[in-house]
Design a protein around this motif. Sequence first.
Motif, PDB file in Angstrom:
ATOM      1  N   THR A 193      47.664  49.650  81.904  1.00  0.00           N
ATOM      2  CA  THR A 193      47.310  50.410  80.530  1.00  0.00           C
ATOM      3  C   THR A 193      46.915  51.928  80.988  1.00  0.00           C
ATOM      4  O   THR A 193      46.413  52.082  82.284  1.00  0.00           O
ATOM      5  CB  THR A 193      46.053  49.945  79.538  1.00  0.00           C
ATOM      6  OG1 THR A 193      45.075  50.003  80.481  1.00  0.00           O
ATOM      7  CG2 THR A 193      46.633  48.432  79.345  1.00  0.00           C
ATOM      8  N   MET A 194      46.809  53.045  80.181  1.00  0.00           N
ATOM      9  CA  MET A 194      46.323  54.241  80.774  1.00  0.00           C
ATOM     10  C   MET A 194      44.774  54.250  81.019  1.00  0.00           C
ATOM     11  O   MET A 194      44.425  54.955  81.809  1.00  0.00           O
ATOM     12  CB  MET A 194      46.551  55.272  79.498  1.00  0.00           C
ATOM     13  CG  MET A 194      47.965  55.703  79.382  1.00  0.00           C
ATOM     14  SD  MET A 194      48.337  56.915  78.210  1.00  0.00           S
ATOM     15  CE  MET A 194      48.097  56.076  76.634  1.00  0.00           C
ATOM     16  N   PHE A 195      44.129  53.413  80.341  1.00  0.00           N
ATOM     17  CA  PHE A 195      42.763  53.122  80.667  1.00  0.00           C
ATOM     18  C   PHE A 195      42.495  52.731  82.029  1.00  0.00           C
ATOM     19  O   PHE A 195      41.847  53.207  82.924  1.00  0.00           O
ATOM     20  CB  PHE A 195      42.019  52.408  79.858  1.00  0.00           C
ATOM     21  CG  PHE A 195      40.636  52.070  80.178  1.00  0.00           C
ATOM     22  CD1 PHE A 195      39.538  52.979  79.739  1.00  0.00           C
ATOM     23  CD2 PHE A 195      40.319  50.717  80.702  1.00  0.00           C
ATOM     24  CE1 PHE A 195      38.405  52.839  80.161  1.00  0.00           C
ATOM     25  CE2 PHE A 195      38.928  50.538  81.089  1.00  0.00           C
ATOM     26  CZ  PHE A 195      37.842  51.418  80.788  1.00  0.00           C
ATOM     27  N   GLY A 198      43.393  55.244  84.738  1.00  0.00           N
ATOM     28  CA  GLY A 198      42.428  56.011  84.938  1.00  0.00           C
ATOM     29  C   GLY A 198      41.317  55.578  85.643  1.00  0.00           C
ATOM     30  O   GLY A 198      40.763  56.314  86.573  1.00  0.00           O
ATOM     31  N   SER A 204      40.182  60.409  83.482  1.00  0.00           N
ATOM     32  CA  SER A 204      40.042  59.896  82.022  1.00  0.00           C
ATOM     33  C   SER A 204      41.303  59.293  81.612  1.00  0.00           C
ATOM     34  O   SER A 204      42.284  59.671  81.873  1.00  0.00           O
ATOM     35  CB  SER A 204      39.554  60.985  81.196  1.00  0.00           C
ATOM     36  OG  SER A 204      40.394  61.902  81.079  1.00  0.00           O
ATOM     37  N   GLU A 205      41.220  58.421  80.523  1.00  0.00           N
ATOM     38  CA  GLU A 205      42.530  57.944  79.725  1.00  0.00           C
ATOM     39  C   GLU A 205      43.438  59.248  79.207  1.00  0.00           C
ATOM     40  O   GLU A 205      44.522  59.227  79.256  1.00  0.00           O
ATOM     41  CB  GLU A 205      42.192  56.952  78.584  1.00  0.00           C
ATOM     42  CG  GLU A 205      43.358  56.208  78.199  1.00  0.00           C
ATOM     43  CD  GLU A 205      42.906  55.218  77.019  1.00  0.00           C
ATOM     44  OE1 GLU A 205      43.854  54.654  76.299  1.00  0.00           O
ATOM     45  OE2 GLU A 205      41.715  54.860  77.038  1.00  0.00           O
ATOM     46  N   ARG A 209      46.939  60.376  79.825  1.00  0.00           N
ATOM     47  CA  ARG A 209      48.060  60.575  78.757  1.00  0.00           C
ATOM     48  C   ARG A 209      48.635  61.779  78.862  1.00  0.00           C
ATOM     49  O   ARG A 209      49.910  61.875  78.667  1.00  0.00           O
ATOM     50  CB  ARG A 209      47.397  60.372  77.502  1.00  0.00           C
ATOM     51  CG  ARG A 209      48.201  60.457  76.210  1.00  0.00           C
ATOM     52  CD  ARG A 209      47.694  60.261  74.818  1.00  0.00           C
ATOM     53  NE  ARG A 209      46.752  58.950  74.697  1.00  0.00           N
ATOM     54  CZ  ARG A 209      45.547  58.753  74.901  1.00  0.00           C
ATOM     55  NH1 ARG A 209      44.609  59.770  74.913  1.00  0.00           N
ATOM     56  NH2 ARG A 209      45.110  57.489  74.683  1.00  0.00           N
TER      57      ARG A 209
END
Length: 230
Positions: A193-195, A198, A204-205, A209
């Motif tokens: 996931t982007m989280f 990161g 950061s997410e 993005r």
Amino acid sequence: MHQEIPVARITPSPTNPRKSFDEEKIKDLAESIKEKGVIQPIIVRPLKVAERMISTEPLTAIKGITETTRQMLEHVKTAGQLIDLAKQKLGKENLTPYGQVLTFVLKQGVLSNQASIVASAVMGEPPRYELVAGERRFRAAKLAGLVEIPATVRHLSDVEVLEIQAIENDQREDVLPSERARGYQALIEAGRTMFEIGAKIGKSESWVRNVLRIGNLPSEAAEALDGGEM
């Protein structure tokens, strides 16, 4: 712990999104390597072993090997069969094929400093490696004429390789925005996931993005961004 690995046995990673390198900086680094050597080892992982015919003669010739082991090896004709035998006897699924054979060889009473030599002979060729991190150093070392390069060998999954490459590229200022975006996109396609991305790279997410959006730009816009025109 690192070891010296022949440069000829190392293959650049096909998944590294970084494709552009400043040739002048590579030349400067090569000159530094000629004078001081490679200070920081590169990171590699063993390449997967092809299903090829092999000879188990080096292993059966080991002094002190049991008759039971000799009989087992009489029926081994391919690398795949030897790997399956090693898995069966060791019960370890988390090792690479070469790691399986190497551990199996060690179990037959071979001294550790000779085990890799014997395992390589059994597999029919020296082990080969995929370059995971340190391509600038690798290119410069080749340019400097080094025959061997210090490397840390790690047994990594495909996703772990992508993560390490994303981290390394994020630490460099001369990586193109589109290359960074391709690295993140590969991790997204691998299930991250982007989280999570990161968290791995210390960003950061929302930052991840925004970088991923570069991959959706028209080619002209992406080229302009890479060229510093945007």
